[in-house]
Design a protein around this motif. Structure first.
Motif, PDB file in Angstrom:
ATOM      1  N   ALA A 102       0.755  -1.173  -0.229  1.00 29.91           N
ATOM      2  CA  ALA A 102      -0.112  -0.005   0.085  1.00 29.91           C
ATOM      3  C   ALA A 102       0.898   1.144  -0.072  1.00 29.91           C
ATOM      4  CB  ALA A 102      -0.714   0.115   1.272  1.00 29.91           C
ATOM      5  N   VAL A 103       1.940   1.289   0.719  1.00 34.13           N
ATOM      6  CA  VAL A 103       2.669   2.523   0.638  1.00 34.13           C
ATOM      7  C   VAL A 103       3.556   2.632  -0.539  1.00 34.13           C
ATOM      8  CG1 VAL A 103       4.946   3.147   2.157  1.00 34.13           C
ATOM      9  CG2 VAL A 103       2.862   2.381   3.479  1.00 34.13           C
ATOM     10  N   PHE A 104       3.994   1.433  -0.869  1.00 33.32           N
ATOM     11  CA  PHE A 104       4.814   1.542  -2.245  1.00 33.32           C
ATOM     12  C   PHE A 104       4.004   1.941  -3.448  1.00 33.32           C
ATOM     13  CE2 PHE A 104       6.646  -0.965  -5.853  1.00 33.32           C
ATOM     14  CZ  PHE A 104       7.847  -0.154  -5.698  1.00 33.32           C
ATOM     15  N   PHE A 129      -3.077   4.719  -7.629  1.00 28.28           N
ATOM     16  CA  PHE A 129      -3.232   5.034  -6.099  1.00 28.28           C
ATOM     17  C   PHE A 129      -4.495   4.212  -5.283  1.00 28.28           C
ATOM     18  CE2 PHE A 129      -4.614   7.880  -2.708  1.00 28.28           C
ATOM     19  CZ  PHE A 129      -3.694   8.110  -1.991  1.00 28.28           C
ATOM     20  N   ALA A 130      -5.704   3.894  -6.111  1.00 28.48           N
ATOM     21  CA  ALA A 130      -6.759   3.181  -5.783  1.00 28.48           C
ATOM     22  C   ALA A 130      -6.024   1.631  -5.082  1.00 28.48           C
ATOM     23  CB  ALA A 130      -7.771   3.021  -6.517  1.00 28.48           C
ATOM     24  N   THR A 131      -5.323   1.308  -6.325  1.00 24.41           N
ATOM     25  CA  THR A 131      -4.654  -0.027  -5.713  1.00 24.41           C
ATOM     26  C   THR A 131      -3.904   0.061  -4.332  1.00 24.41           C
ATOM     27  OG1 THR A 131      -4.471  -0.526  -8.202  1.00 24.41           O
ATOM     28  CG2 THR A 131      -2.873  -1.859  -6.415  1.00 24.41           C
ATOM     29  N   GLY A 132      -3.195   0.919  -4.156  1.00 22.96           N
ATOM     30  CA  GLY A 132      -2.431   1.200  -2.933  1.00 22.96           C
ATOM     31  C   GLY A 132      -3.369   1.009  -1.784  1.00 22.96           C
ATOM     32  N   LEU A 134      -6.542  -0.185  -1.776  1.00 21.16           N
ATOM     33  CA  LEU A 134      -7.243  -1.607  -1.594  1.00 21.16           C
ATOM     34  C   LEU A 134      -6.298  -2.299  -0.660  1.00 21.16           C
ATOM     35  CD1 LEU A 134      -8.824  -2.366  -5.009  1.00 21.16           C
ATOM     36  CD2 LEU A 134     -10.049  -1.892  -2.950  1.00 21.16           C
ATOM     37  N   TYR A 135      -5.006  -2.175  -1.082  1.00 25.86           N
ATOM     38  CA  TYR A 135      -3.767  -3.016  -0.361  1.00 25.86           C
ATOM     39  C   TYR A 135      -3.940  -2.603   1.153  1.00 25.86           C
ATOM     40  CZ  TYR A 135      -2.216  -6.134  -3.736  1.00 25.86           C
ATOM     41  OH  TYR A 135      -2.004  -7.045  -4.645  1.00 25.86           O
ATOM     42  N   GLY A 136      -4.036  -1.129   1.331  1.00 26.74           N
ATOM     43  CA  GLY A 136      -4.164  -0.800   2.814  1.00 26.74           C
ATOM     44  C   GLY A 136      -5.284  -1.133   3.633  1.00 26.74           C
ATOM     45  N   LEU A 137      -6.481  -1.084   2.841  1.00 19.24           N
ATOM     46  CA  LEU A 137      -7.628  -1.725   3.509  1.00 19.24           C
ATOM     47  C   LEU A 137      -7.552  -3.064   3.980  1.00 19.24           C
ATOM     48  CD1 LEU A 137     -10.682   0.122   1.522  1.00 19.24           C
ATOM     49  CD2 LEU A 137      -9.459   0.710   3.860  1.00 19.24           C
ATOM     50  N   SER A 138      -6.896  -3.770   2.973  1.00 14.59           N
ATOM     51  CA  SER A 138      -6.634  -5.211   3.664  1.00 14.59           C
ATOM     52  C   SER A 138      -5.600  -5.435   4.631  1.00 14.59           C
ATOM     53  CB  SER A 138      -6.433  -6.184   2.444  1.00 14.59           C
ATOM     54  OG  SER A 138      -4.756  -6.041   1.929  1.00 14.59           O
ATOM     55  N   ALA A 139      -5.127  -4.467   4.820  1.00 18.07           N
ATOM     56  CA  ALA A 139      -3.761  -4.516   5.946  1.00 18.07           C
ATOM     57  C   ALA A 139      -4.516  -4.369   7.381  1.00 18.07           C
ATOM     58  CB  ALA A 139      -2.755  -3.577   5.661  1.00 18.07           C
ATOM     59  N   LEU A 140      -5.591  -3.298   7.106  1.00 17.57           N
ATOM     60  CA  LEU A 140      -6.453  -3.255   8.178  1.00 17.57           C
ATOM     61  C   LEU A 140      -7.135  -4.102   9.035  1.00 17.57           C
ATOM     62  CD1 LEU A 140      -8.112   0.353   7.399  1.00 17.57           C
ATOM     63  CD2 LEU A 140      -6.094  -0.020   8.986  1.00 17.57           C
TER      64      LEU A 140
END
Length: 172
Positions: A102-104, A129-132, A134-140
């Motif tokens: 997500a950060v990357f 950016f939306a891909t990042g 989505l990955y950030g939301l999965s990390a939550l």
């Protein structure tokens, strides 16, 4: 010595990728599809952005094309099968945790917008950016259930009532 090294390598290679922990199959495919669409969007917008005489727009366009290549390399390595290091890079990207991806991805998408704030760079990097995101939301992680939330609220309420009772006893 070589037997133990081989066993360690076999156990490391059989370990599941870090991103698959807690992600459903459809969400994983959604993230991958978003990454591929973001790569296409970055590539097309980057090429369009390079058709100018302004050096900052050209720099942003080149960065966007590089973003497209990295996104394709990480999310769809079969598209880069003629690049020698594609499989190794894709394996390393699969080992990254969701928050690291997500950060990357978000960082890669923000740089061209900072270089040249135009509608082309904004729209071209939006899906990346939306891909990042989505990955950030999965990390939550998953949202908690209502029963555990109600228990927490009940415990807080009891603690507040006990504090109120102590203060009232102290005043009397």
């Amino acid at each position: 010595m070589s037997g133990s090294a081989g066993a360690a390598a076999a156990s490391a290679s059989s370990a599941p990728p870090a991103q698959e922990e807690g992600m459903t199959w459809w969400y994983r495919w959604l993230c991958r599809l978003s990454g591929v669409l973001g790569a296409v969007s970055c590539a097309v917008s980057g090429l369009f952005n390079c058709i100018t005489i302004h050096p900052l727009n050209i720099a942003a366009g080149v960065w966007m094309i590089m973003n497209a290549f990295v996104l394709l390399l990480c999310e769809a390595p079969f598209c880069c099968q003629f690049v020698e290091f594609a499989n190794k890079a894709a394996e390393k990207a699969d080992r990254l945790r969701a928050w690291q991806k997500a950060v990357f991805y978000c960082g890669m998408a923000v740089v061209p917008v900072i270089i040249s704030l135009t509608l082309t760079t904004l729209l071209g990097n939006a899906i990346a950016f939306a891909t990042g995101v989505l990955y950030g939301l999965s990390a939550l992680g998953k949202k908690g259930d209502a029963i555990s939330y109600a228990r927490i609220q009940q415990q807080r309420q009891q603690a507040d009532e006990e504090k109120l009772a102590e203060t009232l006893e102290g005043e009397l």
